[in-house]
Design a protein around this motif. Structure first.
Motif, PDB file in Angstrom:
ATOM      1  N   HIS A 172     -10.695  -3.034  -0.652  1.00  0.00           N
ATOM      2  CA  HIS A 172     -10.817  -1.466  -0.518  1.00  0.00           C
ATOM      3  C   HIS A 172     -12.079  -0.865  -1.241  1.00  0.00           C
ATOM      4  CE1 HIS A 172      -6.834  -1.024   1.453  1.00  0.00           C
ATOM      5  NE2 HIS A 172      -6.458  -1.934   0.546  1.00  0.00           N
ATOM      6  N   TYR A 212       5.692   8.018  -1.370  1.00  0.00           N
ATOM      7  CA  TYR A 212       4.513   8.964  -1.960  1.00  0.00           C
ATOM      8  C   TYR A 212       5.111   9.785  -3.289  1.00  0.00           C
ATOM      9  CZ  TYR A 212       1.310  12.944  -2.842  1.00  0.00           C
ATOM     10  OH  TYR A 212       0.505  13.922  -3.384  1.00  0.00           O
ATOM     11  N   GLN A 232      -4.040  12.130  -2.517  1.00  0.00           N
ATOM     12  CA  GLN A 232      -3.705  11.762  -1.445  1.00  0.00           C
ATOM     13  C   GLN A 232      -4.232  10.247  -1.196  1.00  0.00           C
ATOM     14  OE1 GLN A 232      -1.369  12.271   0.962  1.00  0.00           O
ATOM     15  NE2 GLN A 232      -0.672  14.416   0.248  1.00  0.00           N
ATOM     16  N   PRO A 233      -3.466   9.086  -0.817  1.00  0.00           N
ATOM     17  CA  PRO A 233      -4.257   7.786  -0.680  1.00  0.00           C
ATOM     18  C   PRO A 233      -5.046   7.975   0.374  1.00  0.00           C
ATOM     19  CG  PRO A 233      -1.825   7.876  -0.253  1.00  0.00           C
ATOM     20  CD  PRO A 233      -2.093   9.013  -0.531  1.00  0.00           C
ATOM     21  N   ASP A 234      -6.252   7.372   0.336  1.00  0.00           N
ATOM     22  CA  ASP A 234      -7.096   7.340   1.405  1.00  0.00           C
ATOM     23  C   ASP A 234      -8.356   6.116   1.010  1.00  0.00           C
ATOM     24  OD1 ASP A 234      -8.751   8.573  -0.460  1.00  0.00           O
ATOM     25  OD2 ASP A 234      -8.437  10.712   0.618  1.00  0.00           O
ATOM     26  N   GLN A 235      -9.416   6.338   2.125  1.00  0.00           N
ATOM     27  CA  GLN A 235     -10.322   5.273   1.577  1.00  0.00           C
ATOM     28  C   GLN A 235     -10.980   5.398   0.171  1.00  0.00           C
ATOM     29  OE1 GLN A 235     -13.332   5.805   4.861  1.00  0.00           O
ATOM     30  NE2 GLN A 235     -12.006   4.257   6.032  1.00  0.00           N
ATOM     31  N   ASP A 236     -11.124   6.941  -0.214  1.00  0.00           N
ATOM     32  CA  ASP A 236     -11.649   7.079  -1.423  1.00  0.00           C
ATOM     33  C   ASP A 236     -10.663   6.862  -2.764  1.00  0.00           C
ATOM     34  OD1 ASP A 236     -14.295   7.532  -0.336  1.00  0.00           O
ATOM     35  OD2 ASP A 236     -13.805   9.852  -0.491  1.00  0.00           O
ATOM     36  N   ASN A 237      -9.516   6.897  -2.321  1.00  0.00           N
ATOM     37  CA  ASN A 237      -8.247   6.729  -3.294  1.00  0.00           C
ATOM     38  C   ASN A 237      -7.335   5.720  -2.835  1.00  0.00           C
ATOM     39  OD1 ASN A 237      -8.728   9.495  -4.987  1.00  0.00           O
ATOM     40  ND2 ASN A 237      -9.144   9.826  -2.901  1.00  0.00           N
ATOM     41  N   PRO A 238      -7.581   4.402  -2.843  1.00  0.00           N
ATOM     42  CA  PRO A 238      -7.095   3.349  -2.322  1.00  0.00           C
ATOM     43  C   PRO A 238      -5.676   3.186  -3.619  1.00  0.00           C
ATOM     44  CG  PRO A 238      -8.783   2.524  -3.081  1.00  0.00           C
ATOM     45  CD  PRO A 238      -9.279   3.917  -3.078  1.00  0.00           C
ATOM     46  N   TYR A 296       0.697  -1.286   0.145  1.00  0.00           N
ATOM     47  CA  TYR A 296      -0.151   0.037   0.098  1.00  0.00           C
ATOM     48  C   TYR A 296       0.751   1.224   0.037  1.00  0.00           C
ATOM     49  CZ  TYR A 296      -4.021   3.014   0.955  1.00  0.00           C
ATOM     50  OH  TYR A 296      -5.117   3.777   0.789  1.00  0.00           O
ATOM     51  N   ASP A 328     -14.666   8.449  -5.060  1.00  0.00           N
ATOM     52  CA  ASP A 328     -15.455   9.512  -4.155  1.00  0.00           C
ATOM     53  C   ASP A 328     -16.865   9.502  -4.438  1.00  0.00           C
ATOM     54  OD1 ASP A 328     -15.953  10.421  -6.547  1.00  0.00           O
ATOM     55  OD2 ASP A 328     -14.281  11.927  -6.497  1.00  0.00           O
ATOM     56  N   GLU A 331       3.605   7.189   3.022  1.00  0.00           N
ATOM     57  CA  GLU A 331       4.228   8.422   2.704  1.00  0.00           C
ATOM     58  C   GLU A 331       5.471   8.285   2.475  1.00  0.00           C
ATOM     59  OE1 GLU A 331       4.853  12.467   5.708  1.00  0.00           O
ATOM     60  OE2 GLU A 331       3.768  10.712   6.569  1.00  0.00           O
TER      61      GLU A 331
END
Length: 297
Positions: free
Chosen positions: A99, A11, A39-45, A5, A65, A8
């Motif tokens: 995800h 990145y 930024q990698p997050d729940q909406d952008n795995p 995954y 998103d 940082e």
């Protein structure tokens, strides 16, 4: 080979990978303005694949998103391997699956002549949803728009005309593959803050007081120069086939010329023969042909 995954620590390596290979893939979400806010997050795995020297050789990033969730259809920001290896693509897909939430399909575009990767997608049960053309118009003379009586153009104003924009766009695109999901007021307001935004670049078309058409132009960096990108051109159904789409297009082209962007680009679904014919008659030529692949979850 190892998949992990996006952290940082890696990145900036991922951003460099996107910049290096975006010309080989669908770069719709890989422009500098997109990479700046990513930024990698729940909406952008996001996952990266590393070789034995810990160098990134493949990357996958999913967009899911609120807009895409509303349509139950996600979008790959990037899904690319330096080596067109089926096992690497399978590894990326399996890594991202846990995800995925609230969407039933994921899609992306690929060059029609990229047969090696297309074969890989077919092996992975990706299916063809549609074909699309990327068209370009050189800096040739622009015919000024001419409207029948009782029709008029109006320059779109933020915090005033959002509802009119949405009325036309959402009705006009209700059955257009890839654009069926309605936009919201927040989606429209966001356009003003994008780096490609052009002041006075959105025009509404009215019949008497009724909004019936819209055309939106933005600025795009293409082939080492800035050009006009015509991203939205819509008419509500009962006003289609009357030559008004041509006038909306000419309005956008005239605007581009007036601000020093005489060259223009746009994308259109290949099966939309009426639109393809219009753009061709107005001086556009096909630059690329792409295939939209869909993966059903």
């Amino acid at each position: 080979m190892n998949v992990e995954y996006l952290s940082e620590a890696r990145y900036l390596d991922f951003i460099d990978f996107c910049r290096k290979y975006r010309n080989e893939v669908d770069d719709s979400y890989l422009y500098e303005e997109d990479l700046k806010i990513f930024q990698p997050d729940q909406d952008n795995p996001t996952y990266i694949v590393l070789d034995d020297q810990s160098k990134i050789i493949a990357a996958v990033s999913l967009i899911q998103d609120s807009y895409f969730k509303k349509g139950k259809k996600g979008r790959w920001r990037i899904f690319h391997s330096i080596e067109p290896n089926l096992n690497i693509y399978k590894l990326m897909l399996e890594s991202i699956k846990p995800h995925i939430t609230e969407i039933n399909n994921v899609y992306l575009f690929i060059q029609e002549d990229n047969f090696i990767v297309r074969d890989i997608f077919h092996s992975m049960q990706f299916t063809i949803e549609r074909y699309a053309y990327f068209l370009k118009r050189e800096a040739i003379d622009v015919v000024q728009p001419s409207l029948p009586n009782d029709y008029s153009f109006k320059t779109f104003e933020f915090n005033k005309d959002e509802e009119d924009y949405l009325y036309v766009r959402n009705i006009g695109f209700a059955t257009l593959k890839g654009s069926e999901t309605p936009l919201t007021v927040e989606d429209v307001k966001y356009m003003e803050n994008k780096e490609d935004y052009l002041e006075c670049g959105i025009s509404l078309l009215y019949h008497h007081e009724k909004p019936i058409g819209v055309v939106r132009s933005s600025r795009e960096f293409y082939n080492n120069e800035y050009v006009l990108n015509i991203g939205t051109l819509a008419l509500i159904p009962e006003y289609q086939g009357k030559g008004l789409g041509r006038q909306l297009l000419r309005k956008a082209l005239a605007f581009g010329k007036s601000i020093g962007l005489p060259k223009a680009v746009l994308s259109t679904n290949a099966e939309n023969e009426r639109a393809v014919h219009l753009y061709t008659k107005e001086g556009f030529k096909k630059e690329e042909s792409v295939v939209c692949y869909n993966y059903k979850l």
